[in-house]
Design a protein around this motif. Structure first.
Motif, short mmCIF file in Angstrom:
data_model
loop_
_atom_site.label_atom_id
_atom_site.label_comp_id
_atom_site.label_asym_id
_atom_site.label_seq_id
_atom_site.Cartn_x
_atom_site.Cartn_y
_atom_site.Cartn_z
N SER A 34 28.65 37.50 37.28
CA SER A 34 29.81 36.94 36.59
C SER A 34 30.83 36.39 37.58
O SER A 34 31.36 35.29 37.42
N ARG A 35 31.10 37.16 38.62
CA ARG A 35 32.16 36.76 39.56
C ARG A 35 31.73 35.62 40.47
O ARG A 35 32.55 34.76 40.83
N ILE A 46 37.80 36.42 36.90
CA ILE A 46 37.02 36.16 35.69
C ILE A 46 37.15 37.29 34.68
O ILE A 46 36.91 37.11 33.48
N TRP A 47 37.55 38.48 35.15
CA TRP A 47 37.70 39.64 34.26
C TRP A 47 38.97 39.59 33.42
O TRP A 47 39.10 40.31 32.45
N ASN A 57 32.60 27.14 27.31
CA ASN A 57 31.70 28.19 26.81
C ASN A 57 31.13 29.04 27.93
O ASN A 57 30.96 30.26 27.77
N LEU A 58 30.80 28.41 29.06
CA LEU A 58 30.19 29.15 30.16
C LEU A 58 31.19 30.14 30.78
O LEU A 58 30.82 31.26 31.14
N ILE A 59 32.45 29.72 30.87
CA ILE A 59 33.47 30.63 31.41
C ILE A 59 33.65 31.82 30.48
O ILE A 59 33.77 32.97 30.93
N ARG A 60 33.64 31.58 29.18
CA ARG A 60 33.73 32.69 28.23
C ARG A 60 32.55 33.64 28.38
O ARG A 60 32.71 34.86 28.32
N SER A 64 32.54 37.60 29.48
CA SER A 64 31.86 38.65 28.71
C SER A 64 30.90 39.43 29.58
O SER A 64 30.80 40.66 29.48
N LEU A 65 30.18 38.73 30.46
CA LEU A 65 29.24 39.40 31.35
C LEU A 65 29.95 40.40 32.25
O LEU A 65 29.45 41.51 32.50
N ASP A 66 31.13 40.02 32.74
CA ASP A 66 31.89 40.95 33.57
C ASP A 66 32.23 42.21 32.79
O ASP A 66 32.16 43.32 33.32
N GLY A 67 32.58 42.04 31.53
CA GLY A 67 32.86 43.19 30.68
C GLY A 67 31.64 44.06 30.45
O GLY A 67 31.74 45.29 30.46
#
Length: 366
Positions: A34-35, A46-47, A57-60, A64-67
């Motif tokens: 994610s980062r 990004i968190w 969309n990709l940034i969102r 989410s992946l970081d979460g």
């Protein structure tokens, strides 16, 4: 007696660690993806919740992946506590261990608190099972009601009001001390962690250093992890390289072990060095400690930062200042290889393979 107790405790703790490590790696790698993805867009946070509303969309997705990765890391303490308990009293202690591990996370008692939670849960459930006796008709109530309810209650009360307070203070003090390290002190800390990792090649000292370093990732302290991940791979790479540079000082079996050691080093497995440590422990172990300490100190001292518990080559290029990181690994590797060759002395191991390789071509034709 004490030796037996120590061996039992070590077995239980290592069981918990073995179940925890895949979870930590999964969470940290997902966060790293994610980062790294966020950095492509110039995003260093990004968190942050604001990225959940991004028009991209990709940034969102990366947010989410970081979460998701953080969610996995957040389970580290409950899982290690649950499976230490499981090692002691089987599945009876899983529920008390999970709850106590969550409590440890909430009160900030850290890795040591999680170990204590697992041990308390395990032995509490073991004692309840052993000493709570009901009539035969009601015996089935013990494992499904008495043990989980009272095992959880006793464990969380001890953690919250007795054990957790000193461990939370110790953990806070450790975090503050590590965050306050700079310059020579930070380099010394990295060297100590590197030496511990290089000491017993996957044994309890190695695992204590690596697991503690990984646990500190959850609090944003990265230098210990950087030191540990560098040190994990230096011994197998260095000892494998020695069998190539000084082929005639090793028999066929150790030369083959050297090839395996190199491969295992590149994918991040310290145990590749074990055949050499078994063959000559008094010569190999001091060398792996020195080489690992030097490599770790260089990486941290020169500013490399590894935020994921990944030692294999596939994670090198996600490290901040990765050229320095790779250089530090190379330096430690050459130190191990050079000192190993020096300490082996001058004897030439003659076996069938060596004889064939060393025969001059002209002599062979003659």
């Amino acid at each position: 007696m004490m030796k037996t107790i120590g061996s039992e405790l070590k077995k239980h703790v290592l069981t918990g660690i073995s179940y925890m490590i895949p979870l930590v790696i999964a969470g940290a790698v997902i966060m790293a993806i994610s980062r790294v993805g966020g950095s492509i867009y110039g995003i260093t946070d990004i968190w942050d919740a604001k990225h959940a509303e991004s028009a991209n969309n990709l940034i969102r997705l990366l947010h989410s992946l970081d979460g998701f990765g953080g969610m996995a890391l957040g389970l580290m303490f409950p899982v290690i506590a649950a499976f230490i308990g499981y090692s002691i009293s089987d599945k009876l202690a899983i529920a008390p261990g999970l709850v106590a591990g969550m409590l440890v996370k909430d009160i900030g008692a850290g890795f040591l608190g999680a170990l204590a939670a697992g041990l308390i849960a395990g032995y509490t459930c073991l004692l309840l099972k052993k000493y709570v006796k009901l009539p035969k008709a009601a015996a089935s109530v013990v494992p499904v009601f008495i043990v989980p309810v009272f095992g959880t209650l006793i464990t969380v009360l001890l953690i919250n009001y007795v054990v957790g307070i000193p461990f939370a203070s110790l953990n806070t003090g450790l975090e503050n001390w590590l965050n306050g390290l700079s310059g020579t002190n930070q380099i010394l800390m990295a060297a100590i962690i590197g030496g511990m990792v290089g000491f017993d090649l996957g044994g309890p000292v190695n695992k204590a250093a690596v697991t503690t370093a990984m646990a500190l990732l959850t609090t944003g302290i990265y230098a210990p992890n950087t030191a540990a991940q560098v040190a994990i791979i230096i011994p197998p790479l260095g000892l494998g390289l020695a069998t190539i540079l000084a082929k005639r000082k090793y028999n066929t079996e150790l030369r083959e072990a050297g090839k395996s050691s190199l491969v295992m080093g590149f994918v991040g497995i310290s145990e590749g060095a074990i055949p050499f440590a078994v063959e000559s422990p008094l010569k190999v172990m001091p060398v792996t400690v020195i080489g690992s300490a030097i490599g770790s100190a260089l990486a941290v001292g020169l500013g490399s930062v590894n935020k994921a518990p990944i030692s294999g080559f596939y994670g090198w290029f996600t490290v901040e200042m990765w050229p320095i990181y790779v250089l530090s690994i190379a330096v430690g590797t050459f130190v191990v290889a050079g000192l190993t060759i020096l300490l082996r002395g001058n004897p030439v191991i003659v076996d069938e393979e060596t004889v064939i390789d060393d025969i001059d071509e002209a002599e062979w034709e003659a």
